[in-house]
Design a protein around this motif. Structure first.
Motif, PDB file in Angstrom:
ATOM      1  N   ILE A 182       0.847  -1.256   0.170  1.00  0.00           N
ATOM      2  CA  ILE A 182      -0.082   0.025  -0.024  1.00  0.00           C
ATOM      3  C   ILE A 182       0.790   1.376   0.008  1.00  0.00           C
ATOM      4  N   HIS A 183       0.741   2.193  -1.186  1.00  0.00           N
ATOM      5  CA  HIS A 183       1.611   3.408  -1.215  1.00  0.00           C
ATOM      6  C   HIS A 183       1.073   4.337  -0.415  1.00  0.00           C
ATOM      7  N   ALA A 184      -0.357   4.174  -0.055  1.00  0.00           N
ATOM      8  CA  ALA A 184      -1.001   5.320   0.512  1.00  0.00           C
ATOM      9  C   ALA A 184      -2.388   5.256   0.464  1.00  0.00           C
ATOM     10  N   ILE A 185      -3.195   5.888   1.420  1.00  0.00           N
ATOM     11  CA  ILE A 185      -4.813   5.743   1.747  1.00  0.00           C
ATOM     12  C   ILE A 185      -5.320   7.277   1.916  1.00  0.00           C
ATOM     13  N   ALA A 186      -6.170   7.623   1.005  1.00  0.00           N
ATOM     14  CA  ALA A 186      -6.889   8.833   1.404  1.00  0.00           C
ATOM     15  C   ALA A 186      -8.070   8.497   2.160  1.00  0.00           C
ATOM     16  N   GLY A 206       2.304   4.748   3.529  1.00  0.00           N
ATOM     17  CA  GLY A 206       2.393   3.469   2.794  1.00  0.00           C
ATOM     18  C   GLY A 206       2.906   2.370   4.141  1.00  0.00           C
ATOM     19  N   PHE A 207       2.337   1.183   3.560  1.00  0.00           N
ATOM     20  CA  PHE A 207       2.385  -0.046   4.611  1.00  0.00           C
ATOM     21  C   PHE A 207       2.369  -1.351   3.745  1.00  0.00           C
ATOM     22  N   THR A 208       2.864  -2.381   4.483  1.00  0.00           N
ATOM     23  CA  THR A 208       2.467  -3.697   4.133  1.00  0.00           C
ATOM     24  C   THR A 208       1.962  -4.386   4.987  1.00  0.00           C
ATOM     25  N   GLU A 209       0.681  -5.186   5.160  1.00  0.00           N
ATOM     26  CA  GLU A 209       0.306  -6.131   6.095  1.00  0.00           C
ATOM     27  C   GLU A 209      -0.649  -5.164   7.194  1.00  0.00           C
ATOM     28  N   ALA A 210      -0.028  -4.233   7.902  1.00  0.00           N
ATOM     29  CA  ALA A 210      -0.873  -3.426   9.044  1.00  0.00           C
ATOM     30  C   ALA A 210       0.025  -2.217   9.351  1.00  0.00           C
ATOM     31  N   PRO A 240     -21.444   4.444  22.545  1.00  0.00           N
ATOM     32  CA  PRO A 240     -21.419   3.309  21.542  1.00  0.00           C
ATOM     33  C   PRO A 240     -21.041   3.880  20.253  1.00  0.00           C
ATOM     34  N   LEU A 241     -20.037   3.840  19.408  1.00  0.00           N
ATOM     35  CA  LEU A 241     -19.463   4.406  18.304  1.00  0.00           C
ATOM     36  C   LEU A 241     -19.793   3.586  17.169  1.00  0.00           C
ATOM     37  N   SER A 242     -20.082   3.983  15.881  1.00  0.00           N
ATOM     38  CA  SER A 242     -19.989   3.158  14.894  1.00  0.00           C
ATOM     39  C   SER A 242     -19.034   4.071  13.649  1.00  0.00           C
ATOM     40  N   LEU A 243     -18.104   3.478  13.352  1.00  0.00           N
ATOM     41  CA  LEU A 243     -17.217   4.394  12.522  1.00  0.00           C
ATOM     42  C   LEU A 243     -17.148   3.563  10.856  1.00  0.00           C
ATOM     43  N   GLN A 244     -17.790   4.621   9.946  1.00  0.00           N
ATOM     44  CA  GLN A 244     -18.084   3.674   8.616  1.00  0.00           C
ATOM     45  C   GLN A 244     -16.636   4.544   7.835  1.00  0.00           C
ATOM     46  N   PHE A 245     -16.070   3.630   7.027  1.00  0.00           N
ATOM     47  CA  PHE A 245     -14.928   3.877   6.190  1.00  0.00           C
ATOM     48  C   PHE A 245     -15.252   3.985   4.780  1.00  0.00           C
ATOM     49  N   SER A 246     -14.496   4.954   3.918  1.00  0.00           N
ATOM     50  CA  SER A 246     -14.418   4.848   2.667  1.00  0.00           C
ATOM     51  C   SER A 246     -13.173   5.548   2.233  1.00  0.00           C
ATOM     52  N   GLY A 247     -12.967   5.967   0.888  1.00  0.00           N
ATOM     53  CA  GLY A 247     -11.643   6.553   0.495  1.00  0.00           C
ATOM     54  C   GLY A 247     -10.891   5.944  -0.755  1.00  0.00           C
ATOM     55  N   THR A 248      -9.861   6.368  -1.030  1.00  0.00           N
ATOM     56  CA  THR A 248      -9.088   5.858  -2.177  1.00  0.00           C
ATOM     57  C   THR A 248      -7.743   5.211  -1.827  1.00  0.00           C
ATOM     58  N   VAL A 249      -7.341   4.109  -2.089  1.00  0.00           N
ATOM     59  CA  VAL A 249      -6.044   3.365  -1.939  1.00  0.00           C
ATOM     60  C   VAL A 249      -5.368   3.208  -3.307  1.00  0.00           C
ATOM     61  N   PHE A 250      -4.078   3.841  -2.897  1.00  0.00           N
ATOM     62  CA  PHE A 250      -2.879   3.838  -3.743  1.00  0.00           C
ATOM     63  C   PHE A 250      -2.030   2.645  -3.582  1.00  0.00           C
ATOM     64  N   THR A 251      -1.884   1.668  -4.619  1.00  0.00           N
ATOM     65  CA  THR A 251      -1.092   0.440  -4.444  1.00  0.00           C
ATOM     66  C   THR A 251       0.114   0.532  -5.299  1.00  0.00           C
ATOM     67  N   ARG A 252       1.175  -0.227  -4.950  1.00  0.00           N
ATOM     68  CA  ARG A 252       2.457  -0.073  -5.724  1.00  0.00           C
ATOM     69  C   ARG A 252       2.708  -1.658  -6.111  1.00  0.00           C
ATOM     70  N   GLY A 253       2.900  -1.961  -7.283  1.00  0.00           N
ATOM     71  CA  GLY A 253       3.269  -3.421  -7.654  1.00  0.00           C
ATOM     72  C   GLY A 253       4.269  -3.246  -8.785  1.00  0.00           C
ATOM     73  N   GLU A 254       4.474  -4.220  -9.301  1.00  0.00           N
ATOM     74  CA  GLU A 254       5.713  -4.420 -10.412  1.00  0.00           C
ATOM     75  C   GLU A 254       5.230  -3.733 -11.695  1.00  0.00           C
ATOM     76  N   SER A 255       4.123  -3.510 -11.845  1.00  0.00           N
ATOM     77  CA  SER A 255       3.728  -2.745 -13.183  1.00  0.00           C
ATOM     78  C   SER A 255       3.554  -1.266 -12.970  1.00  0.00           C
ATOM     79  N   GLY A 256       3.653  -0.957 -11.668  1.00  0.00           N
ATOM     80  CA  GLY A 256       3.480   0.650 -11.492  1.00  0.00           C
ATOM     81  C   GLY A 256       2.270   0.546 -10.502  1.00  0.00           C
ATOM     82  N   PHE A 257       1.655   1.807 -10.423  1.00  0.00           N
ATOM     83  CA  PHE A 257       0.942   2.201  -9.206  1.00  0.00           C
ATOM     84  C   PHE A 257      -0.715   1.878  -9.564  1.00  0.00           C
ATOM     85  N   GLY A 258      -1.560   1.436  -8.818  1.00  0.00           N
ATOM     86  CA  GLY A 258      -2.916   1.206  -9.060  1.00  0.00           C
ATOM     87  C   GLY A 258      -3.707   2.095  -8.143  1.00  0.00           C
ATOM     88  N   VAL A 259      -5.022   2.159  -8.423  1.00  0.00           N
ATOM     89  CA  VAL A 259      -5.921   2.859  -7.678  1.00  0.00           C
ATOM     90  C   VAL A 259      -7.040   2.008  -7.274  1.00  0.00           C
TER      91      VAL A 259
END
Length: 214
Positions: free
Chosen positions: A36-40, A90-94, A124-143
């Motif tokens: 994972i390169h970054a997450i907005a 950026g991170f891998t796994e966690a 009692p809280l509920s957190l609902q997530f959304s957003g854009t993930v930017f990944t990094r692989g051998e062929s370049g970046f993915g979204v």
């Protein structure tokens, strides 16, 4: 496709913020091993009042929001607290990251009125997530997009919110008034030479009401 899970580790006051702010400590995991390169990251935080019990005094103070307690089976519905966002590095796994949670002391806001009414226990809280993930692989970046069904639940001790407000507004609260009402109150204060707004309301409220509210 990446597979994420979110866990709330802790919620605590942000000690150096200029305005009231809580910091939500999030633990994010990714199950496929993708880089994972970054997450907005975006998050909608909701309060689920139906998931806790209430003392008699709390029921009285919450009547403005939910009506009389006999109708709470119909009226006790989730409240939107806030929407917030953070850039996850950026991170891998966690990875762990702090999600900012801006807070207001304006009692015209339903969530603030609810939190102020609670004397003890948990929120009692509920957190609902959304957003854009930017990944990094051998062929370049993915979204990719984070699916809306991902959420996390957490029971925040109400003392956390009270500690935050006591740090920013010790022994005080806020109400919003119409400008004309505020102008008239200001004239009343000036004409009588009153020091501070507490003295204004002490004169305007009957003594027995002030004594009963203590």
């Amino acid at each position: 496709m990446s597979e994420f899970a979110f866990t709330v580790l802790d919620v605590k006051p942000e000690p150096y913020a200029a305005a009231p702010n809580l910091a939500v400590r999030l633990h994010i995991t990714e199950a496929t091993g993708a880089r994972i390169h970054a997450i907005a990251l975006r998050c909608q935080v909701r309060i689920e009042p139906q998931r806790r019990s209430y003392e008699p005094a709390e029921k009285t103070d919450l009547a403005d929001l939910f009506g009389v307690a006999s109708r709470w089976g119909e009226t006790l519905k989730p409240l939107l607290w806030t929407q917030t966002s953070v850039m996850v590095p950026g991170f891998t796994e966690a990875v762990d990251v702090d999600l900012p949670l801006p807070c207001t002391y304006d009692f015209e806001v339903a969530a603030a009125k609810y939190l102020q009414a609670l004397g003890n226990g948990e929120v009692p809280l509920s957190l609902q997530f959304s957003g854009t993930v930017f990944t990094r692989g051998e062929s370049g970046f993915g979204v990719e997009q984070i699916p809306w069904h991902l959420e996390a639940r957490y029971r925040m001790p109400i003392r956390v919110w009270h500690e935050l407000m006591d740090a920013h507004f010790p022994n005080s609260g806020w109400i919003r008034l119409d400008r004309e009402t505020l102008r008239r109150l200001g004239r009343y204060r000036t004409e009588r030479g009153l020091i501070g707004w507490d003295r204004v309301f002490a004169e305007l409220l009957p003594a027995e009401e002030l004594e009963a509210s203590r």
